[in-house]
Design a protein around this motif. Structure first.
Motif, PDB file in Angstrom:
ATOM      1  N   ALA A  45     -21.987   4.695  38.338  1.00 42.67           N
ATOM      2  CA  ALA A  45     -23.117   5.366  38.980  1.00 42.67           C
ATOM      3  C   ALA A  45     -22.962   5.372  40.506  1.00 42.67           C
ATOM      4  O   ALA A  45     -23.238   6.380  41.163  1.00 42.67           O
ATOM      5  CB  ALA A  45     -24.418   4.680  38.589  1.00 42.67           C
ATOM      6  N   SER A  46     -22.506   4.267  41.085  1.00 44.64           N
ATOM      7  CA  SER A  46     -22.330   4.213  42.536  1.00 44.64           C
ATOM      8  C   SER A  46     -21.213   5.147  42.992  1.00 44.64           C
ATOM      9  O   SER A  46     -21.299   5.765  44.063  1.00 44.64           O
ATOM     10  CB  SER A  46     -22.038   2.774  42.974  1.00 44.64           C
ATOM     11  OG  SER A  46     -20.816   2.308  42.418  1.00 44.64           O
ATOM     12  N   LEU A  47     -20.166   5.285  42.177  1.00 42.81           N
ATOM     13  CA  LEU A  47     -19.078   6.215  42.508  1.00 42.81           C
ATOM     14  C   LEU A  47     -19.546   7.666  42.391  1.00 42.81           C
ATOM     15  O   LEU A  47     -19.157   8.526  43.202  1.00 42.81           O
ATOM     16  CB  LEU A  47     -17.885   5.973  41.585  1.00 42.81           C
ATOM     17  CG  LEU A  47     -17.145   4.644  41.785  1.00 42.81           C
ATOM     18  CD1 LEU A  47     -16.155   4.417  40.661  1.00 42.81           C
ATOM     19  CD2 LEU A  47     -16.443   4.600  43.135  1.00 42.81           C
ATOM     20  N   VAL A  48     -20.404   7.950  41.404  1.00 41.70           N
ATOM     21  CA  VAL A  48     -20.960   9.302  41.258  1.00 41.70           C
ATOM     22  C   VAL A  48     -21.822   9.654  42.465  1.00 41.70           C
ATOM     23  O   VAL A  48     -21.776  10.777  42.983  1.00 41.70           O
ATOM     24  CB  VAL A  48     -21.770   9.410  39.948  1.00 41.70           C
ATOM     25  CG1 VAL A  48     -22.567  10.713  39.902  1.00 41.70           C
ATOM     26  CG2 VAL A  48     -20.845   9.328  38.748  1.00 41.70           C
ATOM     27  N   LEU A  49     -22.628   8.682  42.941  1.00 41.20           N
ATOM     28  CA  LEU A  49     -23.450   8.917  44.136  1.00 41.20           C
ATOM     29  C   LEU A  49     -22.568   9.275  45.330  1.00 41.20           C
ATOM     30  O   LEU A  49     -22.871  10.205  46.098  1.00 41.20           O
ATOM     31  CB  LEU A  49     -24.268   7.663  44.450  1.00 41.20           C
ATOM     32  CG  LEU A  49     -25.389   7.297  43.480  1.00 41.20           C
ATOM     33  CD1 LEU A  49     -25.970   5.938  43.837  1.00 41.20           C
ATOM     34  CD2 LEU A  49     -26.479   8.352  43.488  1.00 41.20           C
ATOM     35  N   LEU A  50     -21.485   8.530  45.491  1.00 47.74           N
ATOM     36  CA  LEU A  50     -20.570   8.785  46.606  1.00 47.74           C
ATOM     37  C   LEU A  50     -19.953  10.174  46.490  1.00 47.74           C
ATOM     38  O   LEU A  50     -19.831  10.907  47.483  1.00 47.74           O
ATOM     39  CB  LEU A  50     -19.482   7.708  46.618  1.00 47.74           C
ATOM     40  CG  LEU A  50     -18.762   7.422  47.937  1.00 47.74           C
ATOM     41  CD1 LEU A  50     -19.747   6.958  48.997  1.00 47.74           C
ATOM     42  CD2 LEU A  50     -17.676   6.383  47.731  1.00 47.74           C
ATOM     43  N   LYS A  51     -19.582  10.545  45.275  1.00 39.61           N
ATOM     44  CA  LYS A  51     -18.969  11.855  45.053  1.00 39.61           C
ATOM     45  C   LYS A  51     -19.954  12.984  45.324  1.00 39.61           C
ATOM     46  O   LYS A  51     -19.596  14.022  45.890  1.00 39.61           O
ATOM     47  CB  LYS A  51     -18.455  11.930  43.605  1.00 39.61           C
ATOM     48  CG  LYS A  51     -17.643  13.164  43.283  1.00 39.61           C
ATOM     49  CD  LYS A  51     -17.122  13.096  41.866  1.00 39.61           C
ATOM     50  CE  LYS A  51     -16.285  14.319  41.518  1.00 39.61           C
ATOM     51  NZ  LYS A  51     -15.762  14.245  40.119  1.00 39.61           N
ATOM     52  N   ARG A  52     -21.209  12.808  44.907  1.00 38.26           N
ATOM     53  CA  ARG A  52     -22.226  13.848  45.148  1.00 38.26           C
ATOM     54  C   ARG A  52     -22.498  14.043  46.633  1.00 38.26           C
ATOM     55  O   ARG A  52     -22.920  15.124  47.046  1.00 38.26           O
ATOM     56  CB  ARG A  52     -23.521  13.470  44.433  1.00 38.26           C
ATOM     57  CG  ARG A  52     -23.445  13.584  42.922  1.00 38.26           C
ATOM     58  CD  ARG A  52     -24.789  13.287  42.269  1.00 38.26           C
ATOM     59  NE  ARG A  52     -24.721  13.398  40.808  1.00 38.26           N
ATOM     60  CZ  ARG A  52     -25.749  13.199  40.006  1.00 38.26           C
ATOM     61  NH1 ARG A  52     -26.937  12.891  40.510  1.00 38.26           N
ATOM     62  NH2 ARG A  52     -25.605  13.318  38.689  1.00 38.26           N
ATOM     63  N   ALA A  53     -22.277  12.994  47.433  1.00 35.98           N
ATOM     64  CA  ALA A  53     -22.486  13.099  48.877  1.00 35.98           C
ATOM     65  C   ALA A  53     -21.279  13.682  49.592  1.00 35.98           C
ATOM     66  O   ALA A  53     -21.302  13.849  50.813  1.00 35.98           O
ATOM     67  CB  ALA A  53     -22.811  11.729  49.452  1.00 35.98           C
ATOM     68  N   GLY A  54     -20.200  13.994  48.832  1.00 36.81           N
ATOM     69  CA  GLY A  54     -19.021  14.610  49.435  1.00 36.81           C
ATOM     70  C   GLY A  54     -17.966  13.625  49.894  1.00 36.81           C
ATOM     71  O   GLY A  54     -17.089  13.995  50.683  1.00 36.81           O
TER      72      GLY A  54
END
Length: 375
Positions: free
Chosen positions: A327-336
């Motif tokens: 989930a934390s990696l997905v958040l980082l990815k969504r922020a670019g």
């Protein structure tokens, strides 16, 4: 029928001063403190009209626990250093008009000529804090340096915070741990006569238990230390835009709602954002929808993932990783942002004592300067 015109701030201040002249008990207050009470009512009324708060209610005398000196009526003197080494403290004498002298423990230096307001706050536990409001230019402008490092933070109940670099912080659950003691003190309070001396003593004991022995201070100290740690290491903070109130209201089990309250996600997020922004660093909130079910590598959605599943397995690409880390990696990815490497396993953050806490009989206790003393 004509609507009655509401008093403006100036009229409310004059009304407060007139009431002060008529009531000898109110004359124990400094004149500007009396006017500031009128200012509080005016601001509460304005927030109600703007739809930002509920209708103002009359506050009972035993619940009015703060006074504000806007400009005058106070004076600092006899500032000095006492103690040596770790016990070294900065003390001062504070004079409050109509009240008297107090001995303060100063937690930091402040420019006295820039102080615009002094708030004296009595906590329900009996501790007194003095807050000095200092006017200075805001330092929330973003740093001119290009951000190089970003961290995604996934908030949860089991693990309070899971970072995209593979580190995590366990949830200390201070309220849940001290719940039995709090319930015992609440039962004792319920047996006392309202506003009697014994009732006030029992209420202070309850407030001490909740306020600084186990719950509030431990939580805030931990949040601030975590914020400092992350702000020193990273340039960008990526957080999920959680609707905490909606989570609490939709909770079906009482234990689940208690743990959501205990985790205090809103306060944690506010502290982390403040620590980054005061250093001129970037904070990026991203949508929280499906962050736990979305695969970090291929973007596929694992619709069969439940709250009990602690390991994420992608049915499309076979990627397997800890649920919170994904989930934390997905958040980082969504922020670019893309992490330089994907952590293979989780590792805990430094133990609590290095974040300013100490263990005592299995419960984390806070080491802080003593509160204001009457002298």
């Amino acid at each position: 029928m004509k609507e009655q015109a509401l008093n403006d701030k100036t009229e409310l201040r004059q009304l407060a001063l007139d009431l002060r002249k008529q009531n000898q008990e109110f004359q124990a207050l400094h004149s500007q403190v009396t006017q500031q009470v009128a200012d509080r009512f005016y601001e509460a009324r304005q927030r109600f009209f703007e739809g930002l708060a509920n209708k103002p209610k009359k506050k009972k005398p035993h619940r009015y626990l703060s006074l504000v000196y806007p400009q005058s009526g106070w004076k600092l003197s006899d500032t000095r250093e006492v103690g040596q080494g770790k016990n070294k403290k900065r003390k001062a004498r504070l004079y409050l008009s109509k009240i008297g002298f107090f001995t303060l423990v100063m937690h930091r230096e402040l420019p006295e000529n820039q102080v615009s307001q002094v708030c004296v706050k009595l906590n329900p536990s009996g501790r007194i804090h003095v807050i000095f409001l200092v006017e200075e230019p805001e330092s929330q402008e973003l740093s001119s340096k290009e951000p190089k490092k970003a961290v995604g933070v996934d908030l949860g109940i089991t693990r309070l915070a899971t970072l995209s670099d593979g580190r995590y912080l366990e949830n200390p659950k201070p309220l849940e741990r001290s719940l039995e003691r709090i319930r015992l003190l609440q039962r004792r309070l319920s047996r006392k006569k309202f506003l009697s001396n014994n009732w006030l003593k029992a209420k202070r004991r309850l407030a001490k238990q909740y306020e600084y022995e186990h719950v509030k201070d431990l939580r805030r100290d931990l949040f601030f230390k975590l914020g400092v740690l992350l702000a020193q290491e990273y340039d960008v903070l990526v957080l999920e835009d959680l609707n905490v109130q909606g989570l609490i209201q939709s909770g079906t089990k009482k234990r689940g709602r208690l743990r959501l309250y205990d985790s205090s996600f809103s306060e944690l997020r506010a502290v982390l954002e403040w620590e980054f922004r005061k250093r001129g660093k970037l904070v990026l909130p991203v949508p929280a929808y499906n962050t736990s079910r979305e695969c970090f590598l291929c973007g596929g959605i694992n619709k069969g993932l439940t709250l009990e599943d602690r390991v994420f397995h992608c049915p499309y690409c076979g990627f397997t990783i800890d649920r919170d880390l994904n989930a934390s990696l997905v958040l980082l990815k969504r922020a670019g942002w893309e992490p330089p490497v994907v952590p293979e396993e989780l590792r805990p953050l430094p133990p609590l004592p290095s974040l300013g806490l100490k263990r005592r009989q299995g419960v984390a206790m806070i080491q802080e300067a003593p509160a204001l003393e009457r002298g």
